[in-house]
Design a protein around this motif. Structure first.
Motif, PDB file in Angstrom:
ATOM      1  N   ARG A  43     -16.471  -3.185 -14.425  1.00  0.00           N
ATOM      2  CA  ARG A  43     -16.882  -3.554 -13.077  1.00  0.00           C
ATOM      3  C   ARG A  43     -17.331  -5.018 -13.002  1.00  0.00           C
ATOM      4  NH1 ARG A  43     -14.893   0.742 -11.953  1.00  0.00           N
ATOM      5  NH2 ARG A  43     -15.735   2.298 -10.530  1.00  0.00           N
ATOM      6  N   PHE A  44     -17.889  -5.511 -14.085  1.00  0.00           N
ATOM      7  CA  PHE A  44     -18.271  -6.932 -14.099  1.00  0.00           C
ATOM      8  C   PHE A  44     -17.009  -7.795 -13.927  1.00  0.00           C
ATOM      9  CE2 PHE A  44     -22.264  -6.240 -17.006  1.00  0.00           C
ATOM     10  CZ  PHE A  44     -22.843  -5.485 -15.988  1.00  0.00           C
ATOM     11  N   GLU A  45     -15.925  -7.389 -14.599  1.00  0.00           N
ATOM     12  CA  GLU A  45     -14.667  -8.138 -14.453  1.00  0.00           C
ATOM     13  C   GLU A  45     -14.141  -8.048 -13.030  1.00  0.00           C
ATOM     14  OE1 GLU A  45     -11.535  -7.847 -17.282  1.00  0.00           O
ATOM     15  OE2 GLU A  45     -12.895  -7.506 -18.971  1.00  0.00           O
ATOM     16  N   TRP A  46     -14.206  -6.842 -12.473  1.00  0.00           N
ATOM     17  CA  TRP A  46     -13.766  -6.642 -11.087  1.00  0.00           C
ATOM     18  C   TRP A  46     -14.568  -7.532 -10.133  1.00  0.00           C
ATOM     19  CZ3 TRP A  46     -16.965  -4.622  -7.198  1.00  0.00           C
ATOM     20  CH2 TRP A  46     -16.328  -4.396  -5.964  1.00  0.00           C
ATOM     21  N   LEU A  47     -15.882  -7.545 -10.330  1.00  0.00           N
ATOM     22  CA  LEU A  47     -16.745  -8.325  -9.446  1.00  0.00           C
ATOM     23  C   LEU A  47     -16.472  -9.817  -9.588  1.00  0.00           C
ATOM     24  CD1 LEU A  47     -19.084  -8.508  -7.433  1.00  0.00           C
ATOM     25  CD2 LEU A  47     -20.677  -8.299  -9.358  1.00  0.00           C
ATOM     26  N   GLU A  58      -0.993   7.039  -4.632  1.00  0.00           N
ATOM     27  CA  GLU A  58      -0.695   5.840  -3.842  1.00  0.00           C
ATOM     28  C   GLU A  58      -1.887   4.890  -3.789  1.00  0.00           C
ATOM     29  OE1 GLU A  58       2.662   7.506  -0.691  1.00  0.00           O
ATOM     30  OE2 GLU A  58       0.571   7.464  -0.089  1.00  0.00           O
ATOM     31  N   HIS A  59      -3.103   5.466  -3.851  1.00  0.00           N
ATOM     32  CA  HIS A  59      -4.293   4.617  -3.773  1.00  0.00           C
ATOM     33  C   HIS A  59      -4.520   3.821  -5.048  1.00  0.00           C
ATOM     34  CE1 HIS A  59      -5.461   8.173  -5.904  1.00  0.00           C
ATOM     35  NE2 HIS A  59      -6.666   7.719  -6.156  1.00  0.00           N
ATOM     36  N   ARG A  60      -3.789   4.169  -6.091  1.00  0.00           N
ATOM     37  CA  ARG A  60      -3.941   3.414  -7.344  1.00  0.00           C
ATOM     38  C   ARG A  60      -2.799   2.436  -7.565  1.00  0.00           C
ATOM     39  NH1 ARG A  60      -5.645   8.830 -10.708  1.00  0.00           N
ATOM     40  NH2 ARG A  60      -7.806   8.922 -10.007  1.00  0.00           N
ATOM     41  N   SER A  61      -1.909   2.324  -6.595  1.00  0.00           N
ATOM     42  CA  SER A  61      -0.775   1.408  -6.752  1.00  0.00           C
ATOM     43  C   SER A  61      -1.264  -0.040  -6.666  1.00  0.00           C
ATOM     44  CB  SER A  61       0.254   1.659  -5.655  1.00  0.00           C
ATOM     45  OG  SER A  61      -0.262   1.218  -4.407  1.00  0.00           O
ATOM     46  N   ASP A  62      -0.493  -0.935  -7.271  1.00  0.00           N
ATOM     47  CA  ASP A  62      -0.849  -2.355  -7.193  1.00  0.00           C
ATOM     48  C   ASP A  62      -0.897  -2.824  -5.751  1.00  0.00           C
ATOM     49  OD1 ASP A  62      -1.048  -2.466  -9.902  1.00  0.00           O
ATOM     50  OD2 ASP A  62       0.959  -3.308 -10.223  1.00  0.00           O
ATOM     51  N   ASN A  63       0.036  -2.311  -4.933  1.00  0.00           N
ATOM     52  CA  ASN A  63       0.087  -2.714  -3.531  1.00  0.00           C
ATOM     53  C   ASN A  63      -1.206  -2.328  -2.811  1.00  0.00           C
ATOM     54  OD1 ASN A  63       1.074  -3.644  -1.090  1.00  0.00           O
ATOM     55  ND2 ASN A  63       2.059  -1.682  -0.589  1.00  0.00           N
ATOM     56  N   PHE A  64      -1.641  -1.081  -3.009  1.00  0.00           N
ATOM     57  CA  PHE A  64      -2.883  -0.637  -2.362  1.00  0.00           C
ATOM     58  C   PHE A  64      -4.057  -1.494  -2.827  1.00  0.00           C
ATOM     59  CE2 PHE A  64      -6.680   1.831  -1.772  1.00  0.00           C
ATOM     60  CZ  PHE A  64      -6.493   2.492  -0.553  1.00  0.00           C
ATOM     61  N   LYS A  65      -4.141  -1.693  -4.130  1.00  0.00           N
ATOM     62  CA  LYS A  65      -5.297  -2.421  -4.664  1.00  0.00           C
ATOM     63  C   LYS A  65      -5.297  -3.895  -4.248  1.00  0.00           C
ATOM     64  CE  LYS A  65      -4.957  -0.713  -8.956  1.00  0.00           C
ATOM     65  NZ  LYS A  65      -5.324  -0.467 -10.372  1.00  0.00           N
ATOM     66  N   SER A  66      -4.112  -4.465  -4.095  1.00  0.00           N
ATOM     67  CA  SER A  66      -4.094  -5.897  -3.748  1.00  0.00           C
ATOM     68  C   SER A  66      -4.207  -6.131  -2.245  1.00  0.00           C
ATOM     69  CB  SER A  66      -2.826  -6.563  -4.289  1.00  0.00           C
ATOM     70  OG  SER A  66      -1.686  -6.025  -3.658  1.00  0.00           O
ATOM     71  N   ILE A 112      -5.365  -3.437   0.212  1.00  0.00           N
ATOM     72  CA  ILE A 112      -6.231  -2.539   0.989  1.00  0.00           C
ATOM     73  C   ILE A 112      -7.616  -2.394   0.366  1.00  0.00           C
ATOM     74  CG2 ILE A 112      -6.480  -0.182   1.911  1.00  0.00           C
ATOM     75  CD1 ILE A 112      -3.374  -0.153   2.121  1.00  0.00           C
ATOM     76  N   ASN A 113      -7.699  -1.944  -0.871  1.00  0.00           N
ATOM     77  CA  ASN A 113      -9.014  -1.811  -1.521  1.00  0.00           C
ATOM     78  C   ASN A 113      -8.850  -1.950  -3.027  1.00  0.00           C
ATOM     79  OD1 ASN A 113     -11.583  -1.199  -2.403  1.00  0.00           O
ATOM     80  ND2 ASN A 113     -11.713   0.798  -1.394  1.00  0.00           N
ATOM     81  N   SER A 114      -9.408  -3.020  -3.551  1.00  0.00           N
ATOM     82  CA  SER A 114      -9.257  -3.303  -4.984  1.00  0.00           C
ATOM     83  C   SER A 114      -9.921  -2.240  -5.845  1.00  0.00           C
ATOM     84  CB  SER A 114      -9.839  -4.683  -5.309  1.00  0.00           C
ATOM     85  OG  SER A 114     -11.200  -4.758  -4.891  1.00  0.00           O
ATOM     86  N   LEU A 115     -10.774  -1.417  -5.254  1.00  0.00           N
ATOM     87  CA  LEU A 115     -11.414  -0.342  -6.019  1.00  0.00           C
ATOM     88  C   LEU A 115     -10.595   0.950  -5.988  1.00  0.00           C
ATOM     89  CD1 LEU A 115     -15.202  -0.756  -5.181  1.00  0.00           C
ATOM     90  CD2 LEU A 115     -14.150  -0.898  -7.447  1.00  0.00           C
ATOM     91  N   ALA A 116      -9.455   0.928  -5.305  1.00  0.00           N
ATOM     92  CA  ALA A 116      -8.579   2.112  -5.262  1.00  0.00           C
ATOM     93  C   ALA A 116      -9.304   3.329  -4.686  1.00  0.00           C
ATOM     94  CB  ALA A 116      -8.008   2.419  -6.657  1.00  0.00           C
ATOM     95  N   ARG A 117     -10.038   3.090  -3.623  1.00  0.00           N
ATOM     96  CA  ARG A 117     -10.790   4.177  -3.010  1.00  0.00           C
ATOM     97  C   ARG A 117     -10.416   4.325  -1.543  1.00  0.00           C
ATOM     98  NH1 ARG A 117     -15.669   4.535  -6.148  1.00  0.00           N
ATOM     99  NH2 ARG A 117     -14.860   4.666  -8.258  1.00  0.00           N
ATOM    100  N   LEU A 118     -10.630   5.524  -1.035  1.00  0.00           N
ATOM    101  CA  LEU A 118     -10.482   5.810   0.389  1.00  0.00           C
ATOM    102  C   LEU A 118     -11.826   6.307   0.910  1.00  0.00           C
ATOM    103  CD1 LEU A 118      -7.105   7.751   0.376  1.00  0.00           C
ATOM    104  CD2 LEU A 118      -7.474   5.442   1.266  1.00  0.00           C
ATOM    105  N   PRO A 119     -12.085   6.176   2.210  1.00  0.00           N
ATOM    106  CA  PRO A 119     -11.247   5.571   3.252  1.00  0.00           C
ATOM    107  C   PRO A 119     -11.418   4.057   3.335  1.00  0.00           C
ATOM    108  CG  PRO A 119     -13.287   6.346   4.223  1.00  0.00           C
ATOM    109  CD  PRO A 119     -13.365   6.681   2.750  1.00  0.00           C
TER     110      PRO A 119
END
Lengths: 227, 227
Positions: B165-169, A61-69, A71-78
């Motif tokens: 990561r450069f693209e992400w940033l 779930e943390h790698r979903s487009d919804n999460f990344k757009s 919650i966290n674009s790096l797909a990380r928790l917390p």
């Protein structure tokens, strides 16, 4: 994607509701992983009752487009969400934020020097010691196969480095109870939570590292270690 | 081993002497390396005139038994020495300590939320973006051959990750001037100083990453970038 209902980490402890001056906060959490654990353990030590929203690593779930757009674009928790939708990522940033709302008992130090030493030891534990455990996992586990350019030889090198750093840490600890001496700080929590992945990578402490083992066992015996 | 005479980083800037309430402080420094540069750049932005003691990486002075037993057991720079002999290692810990002695202008944020965001971005820059540049260097340079279990394949993987990561940033920056918006913070300094090793590992920004290049060029144009 849907989140499970937030659950409390209160367990059997007496926890105060989070003081947020009228704001509610919620943390996107996973029961596995060192970084969410750092915040949960910190909250347990502080007596902070944080609402948790479960995100499934297993279902990615943390790698979903919804999460990344959202919650966290790096797909990380917390990630901590404030009531205005502001997202704070990075476990240490979350704990520093909570420390400002809940200053007592201070876990980031009482004086400028102590606060510098907490930062120093927190970084050493994370970036010199436990990063090696994390690197073994990231470079061998199928879970990371699609997101990390895995190099098994680097995992082997990280294993060697980890063992060296364990010896270094054992020497640095000496007969101290905690990294800064007599009192628990966030540096201990950051370090301890980083070690919990050891069993996943078949690493063990050499029995001769008695200082390190004493420090670890002491942390492991605290109720917060269950958080 | 003998240190060169401390020199000031004052250069042509007007700098205030370090406010230490009667204490003198000195930083063990090297002109090369990202981590000493972070502190020097931070001091230049704050107007702090820090005494520097030169330690030669080339002569491996930082790896001597004397350095490791009296200054930093991890054989790393920079290290801040207080007048009672206390040593503070880790560039971020040093800057946080100096921030408490010199609160103005604040570079770690003005509010609990800003301070959390500085921590978040400082970590992201260091541990998600520029760590990859450092890893390329550490796993290919002869300078690290005796202290790092070098894995050239991991250097290659780090190169790929760096470019991702450069693209992400670049996307995260958007049209912002600084990572937090309109005002320089330590997160920018931590990130910028991490990028200065790029030329050593033959990495360049893809010209299409216009936000990142704008951010970098802006930082590079500040007098503090020469520190």
């Amino acid at each position: 994607m849907h989140w499970q209902l937030p659950r409390s980490i209160a367990g059997s402890h007496q926890l105060a509701p989070l003081l947020t001056k009228g704001h509610t906060v919620k943390m996107y959490n996973s029961p596995s992983g060192s970084n969410p654990k750092k915040v949960r353990m910190y909250c347990a030590e502080k007596g902070i009752d944080l609402e948790l929203a479960h995100v499934s690593f297993g279902k990615e779930e943390h790698r979903s487009d919804n999460f990344k757009s959202t919650i966290n674009s790096l797909a990380r928790l917390p990630v901590l969400e404030l009531d205005d939708g502001t997202m704070i990522a990075e476990s240490v940033a979350i704990c520093r934020y909570l420390e400002e709302l809940h200053p007592e008992p201070p876990l980031f130090g009482n004086t400028p020097l102590e606060r510098a030493q907490v930062e120093m030891w927190s970084r050493r534990m994370e970036m010199e010691v436990t990063v090696n455990i994390s690197n073994i996992l990231r470079h061998t586990s199928p879970f990371f196969a699609t997101t990390v350019v895995q190099v098994p030889e680097f995992a082997d090198a990280s294993r060697k480095t980890a063992l060296q750093r364990f010896e270094w840490l054992n020497d640095e600890l000496g007969d101290k109870t905690y990294l800064l001496g007599d009192r628990l700080t966030f540096a201990d929590i950051n370090g301890y939570a980083g070690f919990v992945m050891m069993s996943q990578v078949e690493l063990e402490f050499d029995p001769k590292l008695t200082n390190l083992i004493r420090w670890y066992d002491n942390l492991a015996s605290r109720p917060s270690a269950e958080a």
